[in-house]
Scaffold this motif. Structure first.
Motif, PDB file in Angstrom:
ATOM      1  N   ALA A  99      -5.366   7.293  -5.813  1.00 37.67           N
ATOM      2  CA  ALA A  99      -5.411   5.768  -5.228  1.00 37.67           C
ATOM      3  C   ALA A  99      -5.965   5.180  -6.357  1.00 37.67           C
ATOM      4  N   ILE A 100      -6.811   5.689  -7.464  1.00 35.06           N
ATOM      5  CA  ILE A 100      -7.370   4.901  -8.551  1.00 35.06           C
ATOM      6  C   ILE A 100      -6.169   4.717  -9.404  1.00 35.06           C
ATOM      7  N   GLN A 101      -5.444   5.645  -9.905  1.00 33.51           N
ATOM      8  CA  GLN A 101      -4.249   5.515 -10.568  1.00 33.51           C
ATOM      9  C   GLN A 101      -3.174   4.766  -9.993  1.00 33.51           C
ATOM     10  N   ALA A 102      -3.031   4.590  -8.966  1.00 25.11           N
ATOM     11  CA  ALA A 102      -1.963   3.771  -8.440  1.00 25.11           C
ATOM     12  C   ALA A 102      -2.551   2.391  -8.307  1.00 25.11           C
ATOM     13  N   TRP A 103      -3.739   2.188  -8.282  1.00 25.38           N
ATOM     14  CA  TRP A 103      -4.387   0.988  -8.527  1.00 25.38           C
ATOM     15  C   TRP A 103      -4.291   0.260  -9.722  1.00 25.38           C
ATOM     16  N   ARG A 104      -4.565   1.039 -10.799  1.00 22.35           N
ATOM     17  CA  ARG A 104      -4.466   0.854 -12.100  1.00 22.35           C
ATOM     18  C   ARG A 104      -3.075   0.289 -12.479  1.00 22.35           C
ATOM     19  N   THR A 105      -1.992   1.069 -12.028  1.00 24.15           N
ATOM     20  CA  THR A 105      -0.541   0.488 -12.235  1.00 24.15           C
ATOM     21  C   THR A 105      -0.432  -0.902 -11.391  1.00 24.15           C
ATOM     22  N   CYS A 106      -0.941  -0.969 -10.318  1.00 17.88           N
ATOM     23  CA  CYS A 106      -0.768  -2.357  -9.793  1.00 17.88           C
ATOM     24  C   CYS A 106      -1.488  -3.200 -10.363  1.00 17.88           C
ATOM     25  N   MET A 107      -2.647  -3.114 -11.049  1.00 15.63           N
ATOM     26  CA  MET A 107      -3.188  -3.937 -11.826  1.00 15.63           C
ATOM     27  C   MET A 107      -2.688  -4.534 -12.912  1.00 15.63           C
ATOM     28  N   GLU A 108      -1.596  -3.798 -13.478  1.00 21.51           N
ATOM     29  CA  GLU A 108      -1.188  -4.267 -14.790  1.00 21.51           C
ATOM     30  C   GLU A 108      -0.468  -5.587 -15.053  1.00 21.51           C
ATOM     31  N   PRO A 109       0.120  -6.222 -13.905  1.00 24.52           N
ATOM     32  CA  PRO A 109       0.406  -7.607 -14.083  1.00 24.52           C
ATOM     33  C   PRO A 109      -0.402  -8.574 -14.339  1.00 24.52           C
ATOM     34  N   ALA A 110      -1.876  -8.240 -13.831  1.00 25.94           N
ATOM     35  CA  ALA A 110      -3.048  -9.193 -13.989  1.00 25.94           C
ATOM     36  C   ALA A 110      -3.430  -9.082 -15.448  1.00 25.94           C
ATOM     37  N   GLY A 111      -2.917  -8.172 -16.174  1.00 25.22           N
ATOM     38  CA  GLY A 111      -3.212  -8.350 -17.876  1.00 25.22           C
ATOM     39  C   GLY A 111      -4.480  -8.180 -18.221  1.00 25.22           C
ATOM     40  N   VAL A 112      -5.187  -7.362 -17.581  1.00 28.57           N
ATOM     41  CA  VAL A 112      -6.725  -7.222 -17.839  1.00 28.57           C
ATOM     42  C   VAL A 112      -6.860  -6.185 -19.236  1.00 28.57           C
ATOM     43  N   VAL A 113      -7.291  -6.895 -20.047  1.00 32.57           N
ATOM     44  CA  VAL A 113      -7.178  -5.731 -21.477  1.00 32.57           C
ATOM     45  C   VAL A 113      -8.374  -4.845 -21.400  1.00 32.57           C
ATOM     46  N   ASP A 114      -9.459  -5.005 -20.697  1.00 25.62           N
ATOM     47  CA  ASP A 114     -10.420  -3.893 -20.544  1.00 25.62           C
ATOM     48  C   ASP A 114     -10.747  -3.392 -19.233  1.00 25.62           C
ATOM     49  N   LEU A 115      -9.486  -3.206 -18.597  1.00 24.29           N
ATOM     50  CA  LEU A 115      -9.360  -2.800 -17.199  1.00 24.29           C
ATOM     51  C   LEU A 115     -10.319  -1.552 -16.941  1.00 24.29           C
ATOM     52  N   PRO A 116     -11.299  -1.494 -16.181  1.00 21.74           N
ATOM     53  CA  PRO A 116     -12.166  -0.270 -15.987  1.00 21.74           C
ATOM     54  C   PRO A 116     -11.522   0.817 -15.520  1.00 21.74           C
ATOM     55  N   GLU A 117     -12.241   2.118 -15.568  1.00 18.92           N
ATOM     56  CA  GLU A 117     -11.603   3.401 -14.838  1.00 18.92           C
ATOM     57  C   GLU A 117     -11.500   3.131 -13.442  1.00 18.92           C
ATOM     58  N   GLU A 124     -10.984 -15.623 -13.119  1.00 19.36           N
ATOM     59  CA  GLU A 124     -11.804 -14.739 -12.280  1.00 19.36           C
ATOM     60  C   GLU A 124     -10.912 -14.625 -10.942  1.00 19.36           C
ATOM     61  N   ARG A 125     -10.756 -15.806 -10.396  1.00 16.73           N
ATOM     62  CA  ARG A 125     -10.173 -16.049  -9.110  1.00 16.73           C
ATOM     63  C   ARG A 125      -8.793 -15.451  -8.997  1.00 16.73           C
ATOM     64  N   GLU A 126      -7.997 -15.437 -10.137  1.00 17.08           N
ATOM     65  CA  GLU A 126      -6.540 -14.860 -10.014  1.00 17.08           C
ATOM     66  C   GLU A 126      -6.716 -13.422 -10.203  1.00 17.08           C
ATOM     67  N   VAL A 127      -7.529 -12.876 -10.824  1.00 15.06           N
ATOM     68  CA  VAL A 127      -7.647 -11.395 -11.024  1.00 15.06           C
ATOM     69  C   VAL A 127      -8.422 -10.809  -9.744  1.00 15.06           C
ATOM     70  N   ALA A 128      -9.225 -11.739  -9.375  1.00 13.58           N
ATOM     71  CA  ALA A 128      -9.813 -11.096  -7.864  1.00 13.58           C
ATOM     72  C   ALA A 128      -8.780 -10.972  -6.669  1.00 13.58           C
ATOM     73  N   VAL A 129      -8.203 -11.940  -6.676  1.00 12.45           N
ATOM     74  CA  VAL A 129      -6.883 -11.945  -5.819  1.00 12.45           C
ATOM     75  C   VAL A 129      -6.023 -10.615  -5.887  1.00 12.45           C
ATOM     76  N   ILE A 130      -5.428 -10.245  -7.152  1.00 15.34           N
ATOM     77  CA  ILE A 130      -4.674  -9.322  -7.376  1.00 15.34           C
ATOM     78  C   ILE A 130      -5.277  -7.868  -6.992  1.00 15.34           C
ATOM     79  N   ASP A 131      -6.603  -8.049  -7.611  1.00 15.02           N
ATOM     80  CA  ASP A 131      -7.318  -6.807  -7.369  1.00 15.02           C
ATOM     81  C   ASP A 131      -7.559  -6.382  -5.967  1.00 15.02           C
ATOM     82  N   ALA A 132      -7.654  -7.498  -5.051  1.00 12.76           N
ATOM     83  CA  ALA A 132      -8.053  -7.403  -3.551  1.00 12.76           C
ATOM     84  C   ALA A 132      -6.489  -6.518  -3.076  1.00 12.76           C
ATOM     85  N   ARG A 133      -5.608  -7.428  -3.307  1.00 12.54           N
ATOM     86  CA  ARG A 133      -4.401  -6.627  -2.884  1.00 12.54           C
ATOM     87  C   ARG A 133      -4.137  -5.278  -3.416  1.00 12.54           C
ATOM     88  N   CYS A 134      -4.353  -4.968  -4.710  1.00 13.67           N
ATOM     89  CA  CYS A 134      -3.986  -3.629  -5.340  1.00 13.67           C
ATOM     90  C   CYS A 134      -5.029  -2.509  -4.210  1.00 13.67           C
TER      91      CYS A 134
END
Length: 293
Positions: free
Chosen positions: A183-201, A233-243
């Motif tokens: 699920a973590i790997q799927a989350w990382r893929t899902c988060m790609e459109p957010a463009g977080v350059v330092d996306l944590p593990e 932060e709001r934009e990324v948080a919404v995508i994060d919650a969805r992912c």
């Protein structure tokens, strides 16, 4: 993972002073052995597909019941008469950013849209405890400690030690769970459109510094008591919650359930004894609320 340093308000200070020996029963003992898959859910009628909480909370509704804190508030109010005004906070009311029993931050798209990452900020106070602006003197602190001791004598120790150990076993099961790792790997893929350059593990390490800016010290501790909510932060948080909702949240919940049931299965007698202890403890809580509430 960064943690949030919060401003110590009078109520937080008093909460620490009013709870003394009771904490001896609340300490979580570490699990001697790592949790193993399994657990007899049918023994207690626990159904993961319909449950909203893990077994320790569903099967022992008295565990971390907010009524405990309310009863202690009532006793504090009575004990502190003539010393300082103390306003009990009745449990219930509007939903908060944090679950009243588990203490876990609530996080979904709606919350993310309004609050971003909840642990970076606090909700408005409910106006309970010592009124704002009251200076807590050393004499008041001494009185609060004495009141805490009186409360412990009346209520007895909170019988939470065993259940805290079981809950810890559930969390320990998460890191080694294969379903969670997928699920973590799927989350990382899902988060790609957010463009977080330092996306944590892992999702629990969000938000990263590129999202909020530098808000921590050298040790990663958040030093601001109220981090401003930016559009980014709001934009990324919404995508994060969805992912997270696409599989991660469910996988973590499943791993915790399995870990808790396995821990219970290793000591059913201890679990049964704790349930009985909580029934007796709750009677004392109810007596206080009926008398003073």
């Amino acid at each position: 993972m960064r943690t949030t340093a919060r401003l110590v308000r009078p109520r937080a200070l008093i909460a620490g002073l009013l709870v003394t020996a009771a904490l001896a029963g609340c300490s979580a003992a570490g699990a001697a052995d790592g949790p193993e898959p399994g657990g007899d859910a049918s023994r207690y009628g626990y159904d993961e597909s319909t449950a909203t909480l893990t077994p320790v909370y569903e099967l022992v509704p008295q565990f971390n019941d907010p009524r405990d804190g309310y009863a202690r508030d009532l006793l504090a109010q009575e004990c502190l008469q003539g010393v300082v005004e103390y306003r009990p906070a009745e449990p219930g009311g509007e939903p908060t950013l944090f679950d009243a029993r588990t203490g876990q931050a609530r996080f979904d798209e709606q919350i993310a849209q309004q609050w971003g990452y909840p642990h970076l900020r606090s909700e408005p106070a409910r106006g309970s405890g010592v009124p704002d602006g009251v200076e807590v003197t050393s004499a008041m602190q001494d009185a609060m400690i004495a009141c805490g001791q009186r409360t412990d004598e009346r209520l007895g120790a909170v019988p939470a030690r065993y259940l805290s150990t079981v809950e810890a076993a559930g969390w320990e099961a998460v890191d080694g769970d294969a379903r969670v790792q997928e699920a973590i790997q799927a989350w990382r893929t899902c988060m790609e459109p957010a463009g977080v350059v330092d996306l944590p593990e892992r999702p629990v390490e969000m938000p990263s510094e590129s999202v909020t800016g530098p808000i921590g010290n050298a040790d990663g501790m958040v030093v601001d008591t109220e981090v401003p909510l930016s559009d980014r932060e709001r934009e990324v948080a919404v995508i994060d919650a969805r992912c997270r909702a696409e599989g991660y949240d469910e996988a973590v919940f499943h791993a915790r359930v399995e870990g808790e049931l396995a821990a219970i299965g290793r000591d059913v007698e201890g679990f049964e004894a704790t349930r009985d202890d909580y029934l007796e403890y709750q009677k004392r809580i109810d007596a206080v609320i009926n008398e003073l509430g």
